[in-house]
Design an enzyme around this catalytic site. Structure first.
Site, PDB file in Angstrom:
ATOM      1  CG  HIS A 196      -9.844  -6.182   1.106  1.00 42.64           C
ATOM      2  ND1 HIS A 196     -10.075  -7.291   1.900  1.00 42.64           N
ATOM      3  CD2 HIS A 196      -8.528  -5.906   1.230  1.00 42.64           C
ATOM      4  CE1 HIS A 196      -8.938  -7.662   2.485  1.00 42.64           C
ATOM      5  NE2 HIS A 196      -7.989  -6.843   2.089  1.00 42.64           N
ATOM      6  CD  GLU A 224      -4.567  -8.148   1.968  1.00 40.06           C
ATOM      7  OE1 GLU A 224      -5.449  -7.411   2.445  1.00 40.06           O
ATOM      8  OE2 GLU A 224      -3.352  -7.895   2.069  1.00 40.06           O
ATOM      9  CD  GLU A 244      -2.684  -1.425   2.490  1.00 45.36           C
ATOM     10  OE1 GLU A 244      -2.617  -0.546   3.361  1.00 45.36           O
ATOM     11  OE2 GLU A 244      -3.382  -2.457   2.605  1.00 45.36           O
ATOM     12  CG  ASN A 282      -0.575  -7.070  -1.304  1.00 45.06           C
ATOM     13  OD1 ASN A 282      -1.255  -7.662  -2.132  1.00 45.06           O
ATOM     14  ND2 ASN A 282      -0.941  -6.957  -0.025  1.00 45.06           N
ATOM     15  CG  ASP A 341     -12.645  -9.598   2.308  1.00 45.72           C
ATOM     16  OD1 ASP A 341     -12.601  -8.623   1.555  1.00 45.72           O
ATOM     17  OD2 ASP A 341     -12.168  -9.581   3.465  1.00 45.72           O
TER      18      ASP A 341
HETATM   19  O1  G3I Z   1      -3.617   0.081  16.931  1.00 44.52           O
HETATM   20  C1  G3I Z   1      -4.534  -0.308  17.959  1.00 44.52           C
HETATM   21  C2  G3I Z   1      -3.857  -0.309  19.277  1.00 44.52           C
HETATM   22  O2  G3I Z   1      -3.435   0.995  19.585  1.00 44.52           O
HETATM   23  C3  G3I Z   1      -4.800  -0.845  20.352  1.00 44.52           C
HETATM   24  O3  G3I Z   1      -4.099  -1.020  21.553  1.00 44.52           O
HETATM   25  C4  G3I Z   1      -5.365  -2.210  19.950  1.00 44.52           C
HETATM   26  C5  G3I Z   1      -6.407  -2.662  20.947  1.00 44.52           C
HETATM   27  O4  G3I Z   1      -6.909  -3.897  20.629  1.00 44.52           O
HETATM   28  O5  G3I Z   1      -5.947  -2.114  18.670  1.00 44.52           O
HETATM   29  C6  G3I Z   1      -5.039  -1.693  17.655  1.00 44.52           C
HETATM   30  O6  G3I Z   1      -5.515  -1.680  16.335  1.00 44.52           O
HETATM   31  C7  G3I Z   1      -5.959  -2.896  15.733  1.00 44.52           C
HETATM   32  C8  G3I Z   1      -4.887  -3.460  14.811  1.00 44.52           C
HETATM   33  O7  G3I Z   1      -5.378  -4.499  13.994  1.00 44.52           O
HETATM   34  C9  G3I Z   1      -3.721  -3.933  15.651  1.00 44.52           C
HETATM   35  O8  G3I Z   1      -3.000  -4.933  15.096  1.00 44.52           O
HETATM   36  C10 G3I Z   1      -7.219  -2.590  14.982  1.00 44.52           C
HETATM   37  O9  G3I Z   1      -8.213  -2.161  15.874  1.00 44.52           O
HETATM   38  C11 G3I Z   1      -7.643  -3.811  14.215  1.00 44.52           C
HETATM   39  O10 G3I Z   1      -8.830  -3.549  13.555  1.00 44.52           O
HETATM   40  C12 G3I Z   1      -6.530  -4.183  13.239  1.00 44.52           C
HETATM   41  O11 G3I Z   1      -6.978  -5.196  12.356  1.00 44.52           O
HETATM   42  C13 G3I Z   1      -6.151  -5.688  11.275  1.00 44.52           C
HETATM   43  C14 G3I Z   1      -5.985  -4.673  10.122  1.00 44.52           C
HETATM   44  O12 G3I Z   1      -5.338  -5.325   9.015  1.00 44.52           O
HETATM   45  C15 G3I Z   1      -5.170  -3.472  10.483  1.00 44.52           C
HETATM   46  O13 G3I Z   1      -4.908  -2.711   9.350  1.00 44.52           O
HETATM   47  C16 G3I Z   1      -6.910  -6.903  10.761  1.00 44.52           C
HETATM   48  O14 G3I Z   1      -6.899  -7.905  11.747  1.00 44.52           O
HETATM   49  C17 G3I Z   1      -6.321  -7.442   9.457  1.00 44.52           C
HETATM   50  O15 G3I Z   1      -7.195  -8.398   8.903  1.00 44.52           O
HETATM   51  C18 G3I Z   1      -6.147  -6.321   8.447  1.00 44.52           C
HETATM   52  O16 G3I Z   1      -5.539  -6.822   7.277  1.00 44.52           O
HETATM   53  C19 G3I Z   1      -5.299  -5.876   6.223  1.00 44.52           C
HETATM   54  C20 G3I Z   1      -4.036  -6.297   5.491  1.00 44.52           C
HETATM   55  O17 G3I Z   1      -2.967  -6.461   6.381  1.00 44.52           O
HETATM   56  C21 G3I Z   1      -3.661  -5.287   4.398  1.00 44.52           C
HETATM   57  N1  G3I Z   1      -4.790  -5.071   3.521  1.00 44.52           N
HETATM   58  C22 G3I Z   1      -6.056  -4.714   4.145  1.00 44.52           C
HETATM   59  C23 G3I Z   1      -6.435  -5.771   5.186  1.00 44.52           C
HETATM   60  C24 G3I Z   1      -7.786  -5.463   5.797  1.00 44.52           C
HETATM   61  O18 G3I Z   1      -7.768  -4.265   6.508  1.00 44.52           O
END
Ligand code: G3I
Length: 389
Positions: free
Chosen positions: A258, A287, A179, A222, A289
């Protein structure tokens, strides 16, 4: 129609205390035999053409940490069984991202990533590594640190050399740069710490360092919203052409895909992938969905599911039709763990299986498309009743 089932932590705990679960927990990794109803010959990986990798993200970290269930990949045995049985490739959903694998300066935490690679080896699956240079999910020590340009460069080089080197020979494709452009096709010069602090030349270095660490791994750009020919995919096309002319080891371009039934299907996906293939690159869907706006009762109608299935089928067909597109990954296979409802209020049902792992029309669309591709290539053509029509 199958209602969406709520799965509680209590159920998962019960599963873990059964004799089968305890036996499986003590052994290295389930082989896929744990899941009744998913006989080996009736799976996606079984019907896929030879050399075509049908994959999924391995659910863990990220949004899962905020949900009322234990870590899916390590704790849900039924999930692990289906993952092993159905897929020939796995991607780390979050477990190889900086915040997980490099949580403190100078300290790496390979536990979650190692577990995925070990599982994949045990189940004869390829692995996609995700990701090395990104603007998101970086640890605070990095984003808030006070580093000189030379220090930052050394930090990135060490990270890439260490992480790619650790899994040398065991990761088929790496999303080296993830990205890096916005939707207008401009490089992310503000929110991407590497490009902001070190300039765009750091992208070529990242690919060079990754290639030095594992010369056999295929190195990818990607992104999302690059399924069509548009400003963003054009920016990749120009950049990759330029990098390859300079001899930078870039091997692939991948579209995350997506998708949403709110919007039309990106009908020029195949044309777009083909122009990258014509540059001599591998391509991939990484990815996929297909989310939808859920009705008030949360249960999609038959029409909605048919439309979703058609998007899955069309995406897979586009990839199968492009030479060198041999890796096709969905971002999770069960609604039980999808990221979609967490990010998009009122939307969901984006994956190919219900929460109880039963199959949706989208699953059958993938399976039938794979079986047909195998037959077209003169390979095995399993009899699949769901593909009759
Ligand atoms: O950053 C906060 C952190 O400050 C806080 O303490 C914590 C509390 O639980 O949450 C943290 O953020 C989360 C983050 O993952 C941490 O790893 C988000 O809320 C959460 O929604 C996030 O989800 C992941 C997301 O990438 C983040 O961008 C998803 O599990 C994952 O499926 C998703 O995957 C991405 C690919 O890597 C790239 N392409 C898009 C795809 C879908 O968004």
């Amino acid at each position: 129609m199958k209602p969406i089932r709520l799965v509680t932590a209590a159920l998962a705990a019960m599963a873990l205390s059964s004799p089968l679960a305890l036996a499986a927990a003590a052994s290295p990794a389930p082989t896929g035999d744990l899941t009744p109803g998913h006989a080996k010959k009736d799976t996606l990986r079984w019907v896929a053409p030879k050399g075509f990798y049908i994959g999924t993200a391995a659910a863990g970290g990220g949004h899962h940490e905020e949900q009322p269930y234990p870590d899916p990949f390590t704790k849900d045995l039924e999930y692990r069984g289906v993952l092993a049985a159905e897929f020939g490739s796995v991607s780390a959903e979050n477990q190889m991202k900086w915040e997980y694998i490099h949580p403190e300066q100078g300290r790496y935490n390979f536990g979650m990533a190692d577990a995925i690679v070990k599982f994949a080896q045990h189940n004869r699956q390829a692995v996609r590594g995700h990701t090395l240079l990104w603007h998101s999910q970086n640890p605070e020590w990095l984003e808030q640190g006070d580093f000189t340009a030379d220090e930052l460069r050394a930090i990135l080089r060490d990270h890439i050399t260490t992480v790619v080197g650790r899994y040398k020979g065991r990761i088929q494709q790496w999303d080296v740069a993830n990205e890096i452009f916005d939707d207008s096709g401009n490089l992310r010069t503000t929110d991407n710490i590497w490009i902001r602090e070190l300039g765009p030349g750091i992208i070529a270095d990242a690919f060079r360092w990754a290639h030095q660490a594992d010369p056999r791994a295929k190195l990818f750009f990607n992104d999302y919203n690059v399924e069509s020919v548009n400003a963003k995919s054009n920016a990749y096309y120009t950049l990759i052409k330029d990098l390859r002319a300079q001899g930078v080891p870039v091997h692939g371009f991948s579209a995350q895909a997506h998708l949403s039934t709110r919007y039309g299907f990106p009908g020029d996906l195949e044309t777009n992938l083909k122009r990258f293939a014509d540059l001599g690159l591998g391509t991939a869907i990484t990815e996929l969905d297909v989310r939808m706006d859920l009705p008030a009762d949360g249960v999609p109608t038959a029409e909605m599911l048919a439309k979703q299935a058609d998007y899955y089928r069309q995406t897979l067909t586009a990839c199968l039709n492009v030479k060198g597109c041999n890796s096709f990954t969905i971002w999770g296979f069960t609604d039980k763990y999808s990221w979609v409802p967490v990010f998009f209020t009122g939307q969901g049902a984006a994956t190919v299986m219900w929460e109880d792992f039963t199959r949706k029309p989208a699953y059958h669309a993938l399976q039938c498309t794979l079986a047909k591709a195998s037959a077209d290539r003169g390979q095995h053509h399993p009899h699949l009743p769901a593909c009759a029509k």
